[in-house]
Design an enzyme around this catalytic site. Structure first.
Site, short mmCIF file in Angstrom:
data_model
loop_
_atom_site.label_atom_id
_atom_site.label_comp_id
_atom_site.label_asym_id
_atom_site.label_seq_id
_atom_site.Cartn_x
_atom_site.Cartn_y
_atom_site.Cartn_z
CG ASP A 130 23.91 0.29 -34.61
OD1 ASP A 130 24.61 0.30 -33.59
OD2 ASP A 130 24.24 0.89 -35.66
CD GLU A 178 25.02 -0.56 -27.75
OE1 GLU A 178 25.82 -1.25 -28.39
OE2 GLU A 178 25.26 0.58 -27.33
CG ASP A 197 27.74 -3.52 -29.39
OD1 ASP A 197 26.92 -3.05 -30.20
OD2 ASP A 197 28.50 -2.82 -28.71
CB ILE A 211 27.02 -1.59 -35.28
CG1 ILE A 211 26.30 -2.16 -36.50
CG2 ILE A 211 28.22 -0.73 -35.72
CD1 ILE A 211 27.20 -2.77 -37.58
CG ASP A 212 31.81 -2.81 -29.93
OD1 ASP A 212 31.44 -1.83 -29.27
OD2 ASP A 212 32.87 -3.43 -29.70
CB THR A 223 27.66 3.07 -33.74
OG1 THR A 223 27.14 1.88 -33.16
CG2 THR A 223 26.72 3.54 -34.83
CB SER A 230 38.30 4.50 -26.72
OG SER A 230 37.84 3.48 -25.88
CG HIS A 270 33.91 6.26 -26.17
ND1 HIS A 270 33.62 5.43 -27.23
CD2 HIS A 270 32.98 7.25 -26.21
CE1 HIS A 270 32.56 5.89 -27.88
NE2 HIS A 270 32.16 7.00 -27.28
CB SER A 283 34.67 -1.67 -32.32
OG SER A 283 35.66 -2.30 -33.12
CE LYS A 317 39.12 -0.08 -27.62
NZ LYS A 317 38.03 0.37 -28.49
NE ARG A 345 35.43 1.18 -22.37
CZ ARG A 345 35.12 1.40 -23.62
NH1 ARG A 345 35.72 0.74 -24.57
NH2 ARG A 345 34.20 2.26 -23.93
CE1 TYR A 387 27.71 4.94 -23.38
CE2 TYR A 387 28.29 7.26 -23.39
CZ TYR A 387 27.73 6.16 -24.01
OH TYR A 387 27.21 6.29 -25.25
CG ASP A 415 30.26 -2.08 -25.24
OD1 ASP A 415 30.03 -2.22 -26.46
OD2 ASP A 415 29.76 -1.16 -24.56
P1 AMP Z 1 35.17 2.21 -27.92
O1 AMP Z 1 35.15 1.45 -29.19
O2 AMP Z 1 36.29 1.77 -27.05
O3 AMP Z 1 35.09 3.67 -28.12
O4 AMP Z 1 33.88 1.74 -27.18
C1 AMP Z 1 32.66 1.82 -27.85
C2 AMP Z 1 31.62 1.15 -27.04
O5 AMP Z 1 31.68 1.60 -25.71
C3 AMP Z 1 30.27 1.50 -27.59
O6 AMP Z 1 29.71 0.34 -28.14
C4 AMP Z 1 29.46 1.97 -26.43
O7 AMP Z 1 28.49 1.02 -26.07
C5 AMP Z 1 30.42 2.09 -25.29
N1 AMP Z 1 30.64 3.49 -24.94
C6 AMP Z 1 30.42 4.56 -25.66
N2 AMP Z 1 30.75 5.67 -24.99
C7 AMP Z 1 31.20 5.24 -23.80
C8 AMP Z 1 31.68 5.89 -22.65
N3 AMP Z 1 31.74 7.22 -22.59
N4 AMP Z 1 32.09 5.13 -21.63
C9 AMP Z 1 32.01 3.81 -21.69
N5 AMP Z 1 31.55 3.14 -22.74
C10 AMP Z 1 31.14 3.84 -23.78
MG MG Z 2 29.42 -1.31 -28.20
#
Ligand code: AMP
Ligand code: MG
Length: 359
Positions: free
Chosen positions: A64, A87, A140, A142-143, A145, A232, A237, A261, A264, A278, A286, A293
């Site tokens: 990252d 980020e 981002d 590393i989206d 992570t 996700s 998330h 990430s 999707k 989402r 959050y 993102d």
């Molecule tokens: P995802 O891949 O859909 O799980 O989303 C991951 C990205 O969403 C990460 O890069 C975070 O910046 C962000 N993220 C992580 N946790 C949350 C959360 N609880 N709600 C919203 N965004 C989140």
């Molecule tokens: Mg991200």
């Protein structure tokens, strides 16, 4: 697909050819950066892997910081007037509490720039703390992570936002191959780079091959019951109760596909999935979604023929700072299914949801 004529955006011409020989400085830069970022992530994955925990309890790795530093330096060199909104910040590696991480970041960047020092790294990373204005890049590094660490999907996402509109988006998905309109999970390095410029389509190429760009197109599926929905990977998330209810209301037969990430968005753009949903997270730490993102992935889906809005059907608003503060949740679709899913969302949205919406 429109491949001739003048761009509506100064400085970003239509793609003259699919091998992208003669493109705008911005696109040329974004594609070069995407491949370098994938190399850095790959190297971190092979050689070194310190993981730190941020104040919101999410993990952050050597990759990252190294990729954000890479972008901070390269954007400053290539477009000195441009702002980077990214980020990470250098605070966590500056306080001396993570010497292993700092050593690893230095090692990986010294392969590119032998004169890399800690001070320079702090400076390059913190170039990403810019304030969004009329024209800025958002990154981002590393989206996903958690996916990167788990061995699942992750992406590097870079987008150029001009006057509140995403004009250019590039995603690297090192563990997702796209071939003949089909996305498949692969081992690191065999994945793809995806790119879109507003009004000019979306394209993907293998990471290993500079010239093989092919157009991306969403699916033509219009039956909700047959839809493939991506969500996700992490339950925290999103909101799994809302997801379950929507799946039931729409009669979607297959299990939602869990994926980390902006990969999707890549699978929707490639036509392998039909819907990406989402919901506002049940995790209160959050609040609003971050622009990095979604900016690159959303443009790629739209330019592949899809549709991206919030859960109320409103366009995503990238003009209000580091977050999508004016949007709640997100729906990306192949366009054909968009209306029926929005109707399904209205159907599941009862008084209880409205109460916790702003709670
Ligand atoms: P995802 O891949 O859909 O799980 O989303 C991951 C990205 O969403 C990460 O890069 C975070 O910046 C962000 N993220 C992580 N946790 C949350 C959360 N609880 N709600 C919203 N965004 C989140
Ligand atoms: Mg991200």
């Amino acid at each position: 697909m429109n491949v001739a004529g003048k761009s509506p955006v100064a400085g970003i011409p239509f793609f003259p050819r699919m091998n992208f020989d003669n493109v705008s400085p911005e696109l040329d830069f974004a594609l070069r950066f995407a491949r370098q970022a994938a190399d850095v992530a790959f190297q971190v994955e092979q050689d070194m892997f310190s993981t730190l925990t941020k104040s919101d309890r999410s993990p952050v790795t050597t990759a990252d910081f190294a990729i954000q530093a890479l972008a901070g330096r390269l954007i400053h060199e290539t477009f000195p007037a441009d702002v980077l909104v990214a980020e990470e910040s250098a605070a966590m590696i500056k306080d001396g509490k993570a010497p292993a991480s700092l050593d690893e970041i230095t090692k990986v960047l010294a392969r590119i720039w032998p004169d890399t020092t800690s001070e320079k790294i702090f400076d390059w990373v913190d170039r990403g703390t810019g304030v969004p204005g009329d024209r800025f890049w958002t990154l981002d590094p590393i989206d996903g992570t958690k996916g990167f660490i788990r061995g699942d999907q992750y992406a590097t996402a870079l987008a150029l936002v001009v006057k509140g509109q995403v004009q250019l988006g590039v995603l690297t998905c090192p563990r997702l191959a796209i071939d003949s309109g089909k996305a498949t999970v692969v081992k690191t390095g065999e994945g793809s780079v995806l790119v879109a410029c507003r009004g000019q389509g979306a394209w993907s190429a293998p990471l290993k091959n500079r010239s093989g760009f092919a157009p991306l197109a969403v699916s033509s599926s219009c039956q909700p019951k047959d839809a493939v929905l991506v969500r996700s990977y992490e339950d925290s998330h999103t909101n799994t109760d809302h997801l379950d209810r929507l799946v039931e209301v729409l009669g979607i037969r297959s299990e939602p596909v869990r994926m980390d990430s902006q990969a999707k968005y890549a699978v929707v753009a490639a036509g392998t999935a039909d819907l990406l949903l989402r919901f506002r997270s049940t995790n209160r730490e959050y609040d609003a979604a971050k622009i990095w993102d979604h900016a690159a992935g959303a443009l790629i889906v739209e330019e592949a023929g899809g549709c991206v809005t919030d859960l109320h059907g409103q366009p995503l608003d990238f003009s209000v700072g580091r977050t999508l503060a004016r949007n709640e949740g997100l729906l990306a679709s192949n366009r054909h299914l968009h209306g029926v899913v929005l109707a399904g969302l209205r159907a599941i949205s009862g008084p209880a949801d409205n109460a916790d919406k702003h709670g």
